[in-house]
Design an enzyme around this catalytic site. Structure first.
Site, PDB file in Angstrom:
ATOM      1  N   HIS A   1      -6.247  -7.203  -0.177  1.00  0.00           N
ATOM      2  CA  HIS A   1      -6.407  -5.787  -0.540  1.00  0.00           C
ATOM      3  C   HIS A   1      -5.651  -5.468  -1.825  1.00  0.00           C
ATOM      4  CE1 HIS A   1      -6.676  -6.153   3.914  1.00  0.00           C
ATOM      5  NE2 HIS A   1      -7.726  -5.368   3.744  1.00  0.00           N
TER       6      HIS A   1
ATOM      7  N   HIS B   1       0.823  -1.231   0.000  1.00  0.00           N
ATOM      8  CA  HIS B   1       0.000   0.000   0.000  1.00  0.00           C
ATOM      9  C   HIS B   1       0.851   1.272   0.000  1.00  0.00           C
ATOM     10  CE1 HIS B   1      -3.690  -2.177   0.510  1.00  0.00           C
ATOM     11  NE2 HIS B   1      -3.357  -2.657   1.701  1.00  0.00           N
TER      12      HIS B   1
ATOM     13  N   ASP C   1      -4.354 -12.710   4.167  1.00  0.00           N
ATOM     14  CA  ASP C   1      -5.673 -12.247   4.623  1.00  0.00           C
ATOM     15  C   ASP C   1      -6.798 -12.743   3.714  1.00  0.00           C
ATOM     16  OD1 ASP C   1      -4.507 -10.571   2.740  1.00  0.00           O
ATOM     17  OD2 ASP C   1      -4.727  -8.739   3.927  1.00  0.00           O
TER      18      ASP C   1
ATOM     19  N   ASP D   1      -2.820 -10.607  -2.169  1.00  0.00           N
ATOM     20  CA  ASP D   1      -3.335 -10.090  -0.894  1.00  0.00           C
ATOM     21  C   ASP D   1      -4.833  -9.777  -1.040  1.00  0.00           C
ATOM     22  OD1 ASP D   1      -2.052  -8.665   1.794  1.00  0.00           O
ATOM     23  OD2 ASP D   1      -3.852  -7.622   1.088  1.00  0.00           O
TER      24      ASP D   1
HETATM   25 ZN   LIG Z   1      -4.101  -7.090   2.936  1.00  0.00          ZN
END
Ligand SMILES: [Zn+2]
Length: 348
Positions: free
Chosen positions: A165, A126, A250, A163
């Site tokens: 995200h 990120h 995750d 991931d």
């Molecule tokens: Zn993540």
């Protein structure tokens, strides 16, 4: 001889964002303990962590931002964004994560290792050029990719991001660059908000950013089907010199932040699918970086499963795992992505 490398360093535990923060030192502590178990001990070659040099960080991050993170050294909590903080040891840990990952890439490229897994904190995907976000400080995978091109002479790199995200920072680092193909699966709409299928890259990089946004509920066979049907043909056409992976655990079935249904066996299957691609186009050269994953026990078991797959201690059958595919759900997810990308890729 086993040629799988593992990057680990106790100093990654010195980055501590406070009690109750899901991105905790305990995530790595239990993984490092697992590596000492009898069926794991001695299986892997240690990769020495080293601090990233300023010029390596500057391949991705602005000078002002690096100064800001450096100023946190030795201080108690400093807030970088709503959910990302530093502690006294964070700057060192972040330097060691980025630099250690470059070292892993270098050892795989030189042939000292066939593949490697960077068990690092803080995570990176990120992190933007001048901004910490989503538990990430320096973008380890992006720094590693640019390092590979600038210092090791690699031309084309595929970055796969499984991931939960979307890796906004990684995408933004390379979206105008046709030499780095970014392929991401992620829950959507979800944090950080980016990652729609129509984000395909810009300028010369058009077609080299591939986003596969997913609703919750995707399991082992579904992820593997997406990789086999979309990633594999595109990667074989792109012909990377190396594959880098942002591995987020995750998407584990019981992760407290996510809604996916992947099990430890499924993670091994996903890794196997990527290893097959790497075998076909770049002599198996592949380096994984740890990103998210917040179910402590589940992440530990899943990392173990991936490590065993990397070291060829088990041969997970992706055909078996793909017997359980929700075809309608996978078709629905892939249709718009294939539609928009078929003008860039002959294989589609
Ligand atoms: Zn993540």
């Amino acid at each position: 001889m086993n040629k799988t490398g593992v990057l680990k360093d106790k100093r990654y535990l010195d980055h501590d964002m406070g009690a109750y923060h899901p991105e905790s030192p305990q995530r790595l502590e239990v993984i490092y303990d697992m590596l000492e178990e009898s069926d794991m001990k001695g299986l892997f070659i240690d990769i020495p962590a080293r601090k990233a040099k300023r010029e390596e960080l500057e391949l991705i991050h602005s000078s002002e931002y690096i100064d800001l993170i450096a100023s946190s050294e030795g201080k108690d909590l400093m807030y970088l964004d709503g959910d990302t903080r530093t502690s006294a040891g964070s700057y060192s840990a972040a330097l060691l994560a980025a630099g250690g990952f470059c070292e892993a890439v270098s050892m795989v490229w030189s042939g000292k290792l066939k593949n490697a897994f960077g068990l690092v904190r803080p995570p990176g995907h990120h992190a933007e050029r001048s901004r910490a976000m989503g538990f990430c400080i320096f973008n380890n995978i992006a720094i590693g990719a640019r390092y590979a091109q600038k210092y090791l002479g690699l031309k084309r790199i595929v970055i796969i991001d499984w991931d939960l995200h979307h890796g906004n920072g990684t995408q933004h680092s390379f979206e105008d660059d046709p030499s780095i193909l970014y392929f991401s699966t992620h829950q959507y709409p979800f944090y950080p908000g980016t990652g729609s299928y129509n984000e395909i890259g810009t300028g010369k990089g058009e077609g080299f950013t591939i986003n596969v946004p997913l609703s919750p509920g995707f399991g082992n066979g579904d992820f593997i089907a997406i990789f086999e049907r979309m990633l594999k043909p595109v990667a074989l056409e792109f012909k990377p010199d190396m594959i880098l992976v942002s591995a987020g655990f995750d998407i584990y079935e019981k992760d407290p932040l996510g809604g996916m249904k992947v099990t430890p066996e499924g993670f091994a299957g996903i890794a196997r699918s990527i290893m097959n691609i790497a075998d076909a186009c770049c002599d198996g050269k592949m380096v994984i970086a740890l990103e998210g994953g917040y179910h402590i026990r589940g992440q530990r078991d899943s990392v173990k499963s991936v490590l065993k797959e990397l070291a060829a201690e088990q041969g997970t059958s992706i055909a078996n795992l793909m017997k359980k595919v929700d075809k309608a759900m996978v078709d629905f997810a892939l249709k718009p992505v294939m539609e928009i990308h078929k003008r860039y890729w002959k294989c589609l």
